[in-house]
Design an enzyme around this catalytic site. Structure first.
Site, PDB file in Angstrom:
ATOM      1  N   HIS A  18       0.845  -1.195   0.000  1.00  0.00           N
ATOM      2  CA  HIS A  18       0.000   0.000   0.000  1.00  0.00           C
ATOM      3  C   HIS A  18       0.884   1.251   0.000  1.00  0.00           C
ATOM      4  CE1 HIS A  18       0.958   0.393   4.196  1.00  0.00           C
ATOM      5  NE2 HIS A  18       0.322  -0.711   4.543  1.00  0.00           N
ATOM      6  N   HIS A  21       4.164   1.338   2.289  1.00  0.00           N
ATOM      7  CA  HIS A  21       5.261   0.551   1.703  1.00  0.00           C
ATOM      8  C   HIS A  21       5.845   1.277   0.494  1.00  0.00           C
ATOM      9  CE1 HIS A  21       2.386  -2.817   3.036  1.00  0.00           C
ATOM     10  NE2 HIS A  21       3.380  -2.871   3.898  1.00  0.00           N
ATOM     11  N   CYS A 126      -0.263  -8.214  22.794  1.00  0.00           N
ATOM     12  CA  CYS A 126      -1.258  -7.966  21.751  1.00  0.00           C
ATOM     13  C   CYS A 126      -0.984  -8.936  20.613  1.00  0.00           C
ATOM     14  CB  CYS A 126      -1.194  -6.526  21.243  1.00  0.00           C
ATOM     15  SG  CYS A 126      -2.270  -6.274  19.813  1.00  0.00           S
ATOM     16  N   CYS A 129      -0.244  -7.176  17.222  1.00  0.00           N
ATOM     17  CA  CYS A 129       1.099  -6.610  17.054  1.00  0.00           C
ATOM     18  C   CYS A 129       2.178  -7.667  17.221  1.00  0.00           C
ATOM     19  CB  CYS A 129       1.353  -5.510  18.082  1.00  0.00           C
ATOM     20  SG  CYS A 129       0.244  -4.120  17.947  1.00  0.00           S
ATOM     21  N   CYS A 143      -4.150  -1.592  23.276  1.00  0.00           N
ATOM     22  CA  CYS A 143      -3.090  -1.464  22.289  1.00  0.00           C
ATOM     23  C   CYS A 143      -3.388  -0.251  21.416  1.00  0.00           C
ATOM     24  CB  CYS A 143      -3.027  -2.728  21.424  1.00  0.00           C
ATOM     25  SG  CYS A 143      -2.158  -2.442  19.871  1.00  0.00           S
ATOM     26  N   HIS A 146      -4.369  -1.374  17.800  1.00  0.00           N
ATOM     27  CA  HIS A 146      -5.536  -2.228  17.568  1.00  0.00           C
ATOM     28  C   HIS A 146      -6.755  -1.848  18.405  1.00  0.00           C
ATOM     29  CE1 HIS A 146      -2.278  -4.675  15.852  1.00  0.00           C
ATOM     30  NE2 HIS A 146      -3.203  -5.039  15.008  1.00  0.00           N
ATOM     31  N   LYS A 295      -5.487   7.622   9.711  1.00  0.00           N
ATOM     32  CA  LYS A 295      -4.436   6.736   9.226  1.00  0.00           C
ATOM     33  C   LYS A 295      -5.082   5.735   8.260  1.00  0.00           C
ATOM     34  CE  LYS A 295      -0.843   3.690  10.811  1.00  0.00           C
ATOM     35  NZ  LYS A 295      -0.358   2.811  11.853  1.00  0.00           N
ATOM     36  N   LYS A 298      -7.508  -0.762   6.195  1.00  0.00           N
ATOM     37  CA  LYS A 298      -8.381  -1.575   5.354  1.00  0.00           C
ATOM     38  C   LYS A 298      -9.842  -1.348   5.733  1.00  0.00           C
ATOM     39  CE  LYS A 298      -7.117  -6.018   3.397  1.00  0.00           C
ATOM     40  NZ  LYS A 298      -6.493  -7.279   3.764  1.00  0.00           N
TER      41      LYS A 298
HETATM   42 ZN   LIG Z   1      -1.790  -4.305  18.772  1.00  0.00          ZN
END
Ligand SMILES: [Zn+2]
Length: 520
Positions: A18, A21, A126, A129, A143, A146, A295, A298
């Protein structure tokens, strides 16, 4: 010979390529081309990180094996970079046999010297992560990535004595102001090192996770993500040969996004210290792309795919936007509106118009034949040359600090000067007076020199456009810009390049204007 070794992070194969990257990879590619054009030996590494819980889970969900799953996504990264024209030299996968061997050798060495021990670990973990969080790092007990409360787990594991290297790390960062850059990330790392540095848990029980590299000294454990992924930067060079490790490693320039600052600024240098290896030359850290109001993710449906951008706008235009819009190190906003505005203003208007006007006049007045320069120059002629000389120097200064947007700004200010020069000298008026024909030929010669300079100075940023310019200028057939003799001839001083009888091609639209559909 001067050298530079440029790396992207290994991209985790739980997602397809994406915008994030793509930005890091385009920056790496630009740096490689830039240093190559200065005569450096430049080596660029990219690849994929393929072990860990998330891959095992995603493979299971897709009804396939982790191996097959990793093959598929890794292939997609590679194909994407190939289609984007990224000039990487090696593509590493953490599932490559040589990498796995290197990781095991590295672990064994550190273990043998007593820097790895067996202990009890408990903490907030998590699963998204794949890492433990300290209480301080959690936001409202969740987290930060997440937005989910992590699980508290406790298990026996292996630890790297990272804390032992804290003082040496602080010293290394303090004594080398450019080790981590831009400055605010260095400050952030030094601030975090005011707290005691804990040892690093480097394993996961194989009973919970099989998809990893087994510890060479305990088959009941696999190594945890960072002792696998980070080592790619050296395993790839070792694989290439001892010589690459000796000559390229000390010139390592890592490029990362800020989310992986700590592993690269703290874990990685202490690992290198433990192994007795020199540190990288620079850790170069960039910010996030913010798409519309948040940010990219998806679930928000705002994921930007590089190949889709290439198909719609062209790779050079997309590259230009990424490099011009984001000051390296800071966050920047991505919107199609901003992208289209930049394409129209900077590429279609400024650059595109200059190229087509100059070539159209040369064609119309002289049938494409470049006219000679006389020994006298006007103030406008001199100003134009001086501006390009300044832009080249400014480009060098800004590139040293990874200020891609400023480097491009400088080149565009030379480009503006060339457009102004057309207005000042007014060749389209002069040509009506037959006595002024030779002056018109000179004016166009100076403008063609501007285009030649641009094709050279823009090459690292807009490689395709640069090649196309060379073709239009009759310098190369299919843009053999990598040919070193061509590079040298391109560096000929102003006014000394176009020989008698040199013919340039007619005008061409390099960047069509993009019409913005009216809002309903
Ligand atoms: Zn996380």
């Amino acid at each position: 010979m001067d050298r530079i070794y440029i790396t992207t992070p290994l991209y985790y194969v739980n997602a397809e390529p994406h915008l994030g990257h793509t930005y890091t990879t385009v920056v790496a590619d630009t740096l490689k081309r830039y240093y190559q054009s200065l005569g450096f030996e430049a080596f660029m590494l990219t690849g994929t990180d393929e072990h860990g819980d998330k891959i095992a889970q995603a493979a299971h969900a897709a009804g396939t094996t982790p191996n097959a799953y990793a093959d598929q996504i890794s292939h997609r990264f590679r194909v994407t970079w190939d289609n984007c024209g990224i000039a990487y030299d090696h593509f590493i996968r953490t599932t490559d046999a040589y990498h796995k061997n290197y990781v095991q050798k590295f672990l064994q060495k550190i273990y043998d010297q007593g820097d790895i021990y067996f202990g009890e670990y408990g903490g907030f973990y998590c699963y998204g992560c794949e890492r433990f969080y300290t209480e301080k790092e959690l936001i409202d007990g969740k987290c930060p990535d997440h937005q989910k409360a992590p699980d508290f787990i406790s298990e026996k594991n292996y630890f790297f004595r990272m804390g032992k290297y804290q003082e040496r790390l602080i010293q290394a960062i303090q004594s080398n102001p450019a080790l981590i850059r831009p400055e605010h990330y260095r400050t952030e790392v030094l601030a975090s090192l005011r707290e005691p540095l804990e040892d690093l848990c480097i394993s996961r029980p194989a009973s919970r996770l099989q998809w990893g590299i087994p510890l060479p000294f305990d088959a009941n454990y696999v190594t945890y993500v960072w002792f696998d992924a980070l080592l790619n930067y050296v395993s790839a060079l070792e694989h290439r040969g001892r010589d690459s490790m000796l000559t390229l490693w000390p010139k390592a320039n890592h490029l990362i996004a800020k989310d992986i600052l700590k592993p690269h600024a703290v874990y990685w240098p202490t690992m290198l210290m433990a192994a007795g290896l020199p540190l990288y030359e620079h850790l170069n850290v960039h910010g996030y792309w913010v798409v519309d109001s948040g940010k990219m993710s998806k679930s928000l449906g705002n994921v930007i795919r590089p190949l889709e951008m290439k198909a719609r706008f062209g790779m050079d235009a997309f590259r230009y936007f990424l490099l011009r819009e984001m000051p390296f190190g800071q966050d920047a906003k991505f919107s199609e509106e901003a992208l289209v505005t930049r394409i129209n203003a900077d590429l279609a208007n400024n650059l595109g118009n200059l190229v087509s006007r100059v070539l159209a006049m040369e064609q119309k007045y002289f049938g494409g034949l470049v006219q000679p320069l006389s020994s006298t120059q006007t103030a406008e002629d001199r100003d134009l040359q001086a501006k390009f000389a300044w832009a080249e120097k400014a480009r060098e200064d800004y590139m040293r600090d990874l200020q891609f947007h400023r480097a491009l700004e400088a080149l565009w200010s030379a480009l503006d000067q060339a457009n102004r020069y057309i207005v000042q000298t007014a060749p389209f008026t002069l040509i009506k007076d037959p006595a002024k024909e030779s002056r018109v030929g000179e004016v166009l010669h100076h403008l063609l020199e501007s285009l030649r300079m641009l094709s050279r100075l823009l090459a690292p940023f807009l490689p395709d456009t640069s090649k196309e310019l060379l073709v239009l200028l009759g310098i190369s057939d299919e843009g053999a810009v990598r040919d070193s003799s061509l590079n040298r001839s391109l560096e000929a001083p102003w006014g000394r390049f176009f020989e008698h009888g040199h013919k340039v091609k007619g005008p061409k639209v390099l960047f069509p204007r993009i019409e913005i559909p009216a809002e309903a």
